[in-house]
Design a protein around this motif. Structure first.
Motif, PDB file in Angstrom:
ATOM      1  N   PHE A  65      45.778  41.377  30.936  1.00  0.00           N
ATOM      2  CA  PHE A  65      44.324  41.460  30.908  1.00  0.00           C
ATOM      3  C   PHE A  65      43.734  41.416  32.330  1.00  0.00           C
ATOM      4  O   PHE A  65      42.809  42.153  32.669  1.00  0.00           O
ATOM      5  CB  PHE A  65      43.759  40.299  30.066  1.00  0.00           C
ATOM      6  CG  PHE A  65      42.271  40.270  30.018  1.00  0.00           C
ATOM      7  CD1 PHE A  65      41.568  41.177  29.219  1.00  0.00           C
ATOM      8  CD2 PHE A  65      41.541  39.362  30.777  1.00  0.00           C
ATOM      9  CE1 PHE A  65      40.179  41.165  29.187  1.00  0.00           C
ATOM     10  CE2 PHE A  65      40.162  39.353  30.741  1.00  0.00           C
ATOM     11  CZ  PHE A  65      39.473  40.252  29.947  1.00  0.00           C
ATOM     12  N   HIS A  66      44.290  40.541  33.174  1.00  0.00           N
ATOM     13  CA  HIS A  66      43.697  40.324  34.494  1.00  0.00           C
ATOM     14  C   HIS A  66      44.244  41.248  35.583  1.00  0.00           C
ATOM     15  O   HIS A  66      43.610  41.381  36.643  1.00  0.00           O
ATOM     16  CB  HIS A  66      43.888  38.873  34.932  1.00  0.00           C
ATOM     17  CG  HIS A  66      43.047  37.916  34.150  1.00  0.00           C
ATOM     18  ND1 HIS A  66      41.678  37.885  34.234  1.00  0.00           N
ATOM     19  CD2 HIS A  66      43.390  36.955  33.232  1.00  0.00           C
ATOM     20  CE1 HIS A  66      41.202  36.950  33.426  1.00  0.00           C
ATOM     21  NE2 HIS A  66      42.239  36.367  32.784  1.00  0.00           N
ATOM     22  N   ALA A  67      45.400  41.876  35.396  1.00  0.00           N
ATOM     23  CA  ALA A  67      45.999  42.712  36.451  1.00  0.00           C
ATOM     24  C   ALA A  67      45.087  43.861  36.864  1.00  0.00           C
ATOM     25  O   ALA A  67      44.846  44.056  38.061  1.00  0.00           O
ATOM     26  CB  ALA A  67      47.355  43.241  36.007  1.00  0.00           C
ATOM     27  N   PRO A  68      44.523  44.663  35.932  1.00  0.00           N
ATOM     28  CA  PRO A  68      43.649  45.743  36.376  1.00  0.00           C
ATOM     29  C   PRO A  68      42.437  45.230  37.149  1.00  0.00           C
ATOM     30  O   PRO A  68      42.015  45.834  38.138  1.00  0.00           O
ATOM     31  CB  PRO A  68      43.214  46.433  35.087  1.00  0.00           C
ATOM     32  CG  PRO A  68      44.193  46.021  34.053  1.00  0.00           C
ATOM     33  CD  PRO A  68      44.737  44.707  34.479  1.00  0.00           C
ATOM     34  N   LYS A  69      41.885  44.064  36.707  1.00  0.00           N
ATOM     35  CA  LYS A  69      40.731  43.517  37.417  1.00  0.00           C
ATOM     36  C   LYS A  69      41.126  43.103  38.836  1.00  0.00           C
ATOM     37  O   LYS A  69      40.384  43.296  39.784  1.00  0.00           O
ATOM     38  CB  LYS A  69      40.155  42.325  36.643  1.00  0.00           C
ATOM     39  CG  LYS A  69      39.543  42.723  35.318  1.00  0.00           C
ATOM     40  CD  LYS A  69      38.978  41.550  34.592  1.00  0.00           C
ATOM     41  CE  LYS A  69      38.419  42.009  33.254  1.00  0.00           C
ATOM     42  NZ  LYS A  69      37.903  40.915  32.477  1.00  0.00           N
ATOM     43  N   ARG A  70      42.329  42.498  38.941  1.00  0.00           N
ATOM     44  CA  ARG A  70      42.789  42.066  40.256  1.00  0.00           C
ATOM     45  C   ARG A  70      42.985  43.287  41.169  1.00  0.00           C
ATOM     46  O   ARG A  70      42.586  43.282  42.329  1.00  0.00           O
ATOM     47  CB  ARG A  70      44.101  41.293  40.095  1.00  0.00           C
ATOM     48  CG  ARG A  70      44.478  40.535  41.355  1.00  0.00           C
ATOM     49  CD  ARG A  70      45.688  39.635  41.165  1.00  0.00           C
ATOM     50  NE  ARG A  70      46.868  40.396  40.774  1.00  0.00           N
ATOM     51  CZ  ARG A  70      47.531  40.237  39.640  1.00  0.00           C
ATOM     52  NH1 ARG A  70      47.119  39.361  38.755  1.00  0.00           N
ATOM     53  NH2 ARG A  70      48.597  40.958  39.367  1.00  0.00           N
ATOM     54  N   HIS A  71      43.586  44.342  40.608  1.00  0.00           N
ATOM     55  CA  HIS A  71      43.773  45.580  41.393  1.00  0.00           C
ATOM     56  C   HIS A  71      42.435  46.177  41.786  1.00  0.00           C
ATOM     57  O   HIS A  71      42.252  46.627  42.924  1.00  0.00           O
ATOM     58  CB  HIS A  71      44.591  46.608  40.607  1.00  0.00           C
ATOM     59  CG  HIS A  71      46.028  46.211  40.431  1.00  0.00           C
ATOM     60  ND1 HIS A  71      46.834  45.844  41.468  1.00  0.00           N
ATOM     61  CD2 HIS A  71      46.800  46.118  39.314  1.00  0.00           C
ATOM     62  CE1 HIS A  71      48.041  45.536  41.015  1.00  0.00           C
ATOM     63  NE2 HIS A  71      48.054  45.700  39.700  1.00  0.00           N
ATOM     64  N   ALA A  72      41.482  46.189  40.873  1.00  0.00           N
ATOM     65  CA  ALA A  72      40.159  46.747  41.171  1.00  0.00           C
ATOM     66  C   ALA A  72      39.479  45.948  42.267  1.00  0.00           C
ATOM     67  O   ALA A  72      38.835  46.504  43.169  1.00  0.00           O
ATOM     68  CB  ALA A  72      39.308  46.768  39.901  1.00  0.00           C
TER      69      ALA A  72
END
Length: 160
Positions: A19-26
């Motif tokens: 859940f948090h990986a794409p947000k962290r990448h963004a």
């Protein structure tokens, strides 16, 4: 129960990471873009400042150049006439050198021609001398042989 709790914890960690990986990448991408924009703005400001400095230098150079041109105008004409005279003298020297080389070439050709003619004359003279020597040797040899033959005949007559 412990195994179930452990499995649930692992599943929750995976779900959380997914859940948090794409947000962290963004967020990382957003920070990189912000840093890039800041650098570009700094470069743009620096570039504008250097453009303004260059324009100011150009204006100052134009003002200074006009004064210098007015001061050196007559001197430049004098220098131009000196340079033209030097170029003319150089061209005249080069032409004179070419004429001298042509004259020397013609003389060399003439000397070579005369030398070849003299060599041919000397060869003819040497051939004539050789012919004369051979002729005299041949006639002397003939005279010796004739004298020997006459002497032999005389001896034969006296003994016969």
């Amino acid at each position: 129960l412990e195994a179930t709790a452990l499995l649930q914890r692992v599943a929750r960690g995976r779900a959380s990471r997914a859940f948090h990986a794409p947000k962290r990448h963004a967020a990382g991408t957003h920070l990189q873009a912000a840093a890039r924009g800041r650098a570009e703005r700094r470069y743009s400001l620096r570039q504008r400042r250097s453009d303004m400095d260059a324009a100011a230098a150009r204006v100052q150079g134009g003002i200074r150049g006009r004064a210098v041109r007015r001061y050196y105008g007559s001197k430049r004409q004098v220098a131009a006439s000196v340079v033209q005279a030097a170029l003319r003298a150089k061209r005249d020297r080069r032409n004179a050198e070419r004429r001298r080389e042509a004259h020397d070439t013609i003389q060399r050709y003439g000397r070579g021609h005369l030398a070849r003619l003299r060599a041919r004359l000397w060869q003819r003279a040497a051939t004539e001398v050789q012919k004369t020597v051979r002729r005299r040797q041949a006639s002397a040899q003939y005279a010796q042989q004739r004298a020997a033959a006459l002497e032999l005949q005389a001896r034969q007559r006296t003994h016969a």
